[in-house]
Write a protein that holds these residues in place. Structure first.
Motif, PDB file in Angstrom:
ATOM      1  N   THR A  73      41.397  51.122 -62.998  1.00  0.00           N
ATOM      2  CA  THR A  73      42.497  51.785 -62.390  1.00  0.00           C
ATOM      3  C   THR A  73      41.672  53.143 -62.110  1.00  0.00           C
ATOM      4  OG1 THR A  73      43.588  51.942 -64.376  1.00  0.00           O
ATOM      5  CG2 THR A  73      44.712  51.446 -62.205  1.00  0.00           C
ATOM      6  N   PRO A  74      41.569  54.276 -61.392  1.00  0.00           N
ATOM      7  CA  PRO A  74      41.913  53.437 -60.139  1.00  0.00           C
ATOM      8  C   PRO A  74      41.288  52.604 -59.020  1.00  0.00           C
ATOM      9  CG  PRO A  74      41.240  55.468 -59.879  1.00  0.00           C
ATOM     10  CD  PRO A  74      40.678  55.747 -61.643  1.00  0.00           C
ATOM     11  N   THR A  75      41.478  52.526 -58.398  1.00  0.00           N
ATOM     12  CA  THR A  75      40.280  51.543 -57.258  1.00  0.00           C
ATOM     13  C   THR A  75      40.059  51.687 -56.759  1.00  0.00           C
ATOM     14  OG1 THR A  75      41.523  48.947 -58.064  1.00  0.00           O
ATOM     15  CG2 THR A  75      40.167  48.729 -56.603  1.00  0.00           C
ATOM     16  N   ARG A  76      38.780  52.040 -56.259  1.00  0.00           N
ATOM     17  CA  ARG A  76      38.047  52.804 -54.853  1.00  0.00           C
ATOM     18  C   ARG A  76      37.857  51.894 -54.099  1.00  0.00           C
ATOM     19  NH1 ARG A  76      32.744  54.118 -59.511  1.00  0.00           N
ATOM     20  NH2 ARG A  76      33.853  51.933 -59.388  1.00  0.00           N
ATOM     21  N   ASP A  77      37.512  50.673 -53.942  1.00  0.00           N
ATOM     22  CA  ASP A  77      38.070  49.965 -52.853  1.00  0.00           C
ATOM     23  C   ASP A  77      38.207  48.350 -53.163  1.00  0.00           C
ATOM     24  OD1 ASP A  77      36.480  47.642 -51.407  1.00  0.00           O
ATOM     25  OD2 ASP A  77      35.134  49.182 -50.142  1.00  0.00           O
ATOM     26  N   LEU A  78      39.200  47.707 -52.777  1.00  0.00           N
ATOM     27  CA  LEU A  78      39.937  46.482 -52.550  1.00  0.00           C
ATOM     28  C   LEU A  78      39.692  45.262 -52.982  1.00  0.00           C
ATOM     29  CD1 LEU A  78      43.670  48.047 -51.108  1.00  0.00           C
ATOM     30  CD2 LEU A  78      43.025  47.921 -54.046  1.00  0.00           C
ATOM     31  N   LEU A  79      38.325  45.320 -52.549  1.00  0.00           N
ATOM     32  CA  LEU A  79      37.640  44.757 -52.323  1.00  0.00           C
ATOM     33  C   LEU A  79      35.790  44.042 -53.171  1.00  0.00           C
ATOM     34  CD1 LEU A  79      36.754  41.721 -51.143  1.00  0.00           C
ATOM     35  CD2 LEU A  79      35.588  42.401 -49.013  1.00  0.00           C
ATOM     36  N   ASN A  80      35.841  45.297 -53.707  1.00  0.00           N
ATOM     37  CA  ASN A  80      34.569  45.376 -53.904  1.00  0.00           C
ATOM     38  C   ASN A  80      34.554  46.042 -55.293  1.00  0.00           C
ATOM     39  OD1 ASN A  80      33.291  43.312 -52.139  1.00  0.00           O
ATOM     40  ND2 ASN A  80      32.961  44.612 -50.760  1.00  0.00           N
ATOM     41  N   ASP A  81      35.449  46.639 -55.306  1.00  0.00           N
ATOM     42  CA  ASP A  81      35.419  47.364 -56.732  1.00  0.00           C
ATOM     43  C   ASP A  81      36.229  46.440 -57.873  1.00  0.00           C
ATOM     44  OD1 ASP A  81      34.923  49.671 -58.378  1.00  0.00           O
ATOM     45  OD2 ASP A  81      36.840  50.376 -57.468  1.00  0.00           O
TER      46      ASP A  81
END
Length: 292
Positions: free
Chosen positions: A227-235
């Motif tokens: 948190t926060p997630t910067r990229d929903l696939l690659n973070d």
């Protein structure tokens, strides 16, 4: 609950975690060597990496280093725009089953697919119900072949954020409902790969993990939700850097009868894929012992 603090025998590295190092793609042979050098004795490789290295060469390297697999990534992606596409998906999954068998994997992980073409931004249709029906039929057909060669299939439910493009099975409950329909006798040939990143948020997770039991829990994947997630696939985060209660989740998984590897699977364009593989492995080992 098992004590993981003293050694790494139950640690596996999904090779996606190390596929990029210092921003560059790394060959699978080098990844395997790095794991062996750090005392990691299990991996879960991806099919494209195996294809690039050569199936027979990968098998020889694993045997020479006395390494095993915790799973094989991946089959699935069953939905298609037409009958020819559906047949091609079944053929590809049959090849994936054969590859998993050749490498002596304990299971083939299925990322089941969703709206065909959505990954490219051009979905062939919008009916998620149709996609789920094609997934059900595809798994049923693959299971028939998988039984004949003795290769268990593990459905991996993905976070709902990926329901349109990667997997239209998004909860452990949904995956288990499908297992119960297609494998009512709980033969061990159809189960789930429980990924902490995809399932941690689910209010039914504890109950559904218990429902799964030893026969259905075929693989267990760990990382952390940042948190926060910067990229929903690659973070994805390193274990301990995010908000998932990992030891609580492993307690539920092991209480249900799972006694296999904890497989680290981290996609991290901005962080871990920019580091040396040796550094990433060292921290994976440390966090496996301290927070997983």
């Amino acid at each position: 609950m098992r004590d993981l603090s003293q050694d790494s025998r139950w640690l596996s590295i999904n090779t996606a975690t190390l596929r990029r190092q210092r921003g560059a793609e790394v060959p699978l042979a080098r990844i395997i060597d790095q794991c062996a050098e750090q005392g990691v004795r299990a991996i879960s490789p991806w099919r494209d990496q195996v294809a690039a290295a050569g199936l027979e060469a990968v098998g020889r390297q694993l045997r020479a280093l006395d390494m095993q697999l915790s799973g094989y990534c991946r089959g699935g992606f069953y939905p298609a725009a037409d009958a020819a596409g559906l047949r091609a998906a079944l053929d590809d999954n049959r090849r994936a089953i054969d590859e998993a068998k050749a490498l002596d994997a304990p299971c083939l992980v299925l990322v089941v697919g969703a709206l065909p073409g959505a990954l490219e931004g051009k979905p062939a249709y919008k009916s998620i119900a149709r996609a789920r029906g094609e997934v059900r039929d595809g798994i049923a057909a693959s299971l028939e072949y998988a039984r004949s060669v003795g290769m268990p299939l593990a459905i991996e439910p993905l976070h709902p954020m990926q329901a349109a493009d990667r997997a239209c099975i998004n909860t452990l409950e949904h995956a288990l409902d499908l297992c119960d329909e297609l494998d009512p006798d709980r033969t061990g040939m159809l189960g789930v790969a429980l990924d902490a990143y995809h399932c941690w948020w689910d209010p039914k997770l504890e109950a559904q993990t218990a429902r799964a039991g030893r026969e259905r829990l075929l693989a267990y994947h760990v990382c952390d939700w940042l948190t926060p997630t910067r990229d929903l696939l690659n973070d994805r985060g390193m274990m301990g850097d995010g908000v998932i209660e990992l030891q609580q989740l492993r307690g539920w998984v092991e209480a249900a009868g799972y006694a296999g590897h904890c497989e680290v699977e981290i996609f991290s364009t901005q962080d871990w894929w920019q580091r040396d593989g040796e550094e990433t492995l060292r921290i994976c080992i440390e966090r496996h012992r301290s927070v997983v």
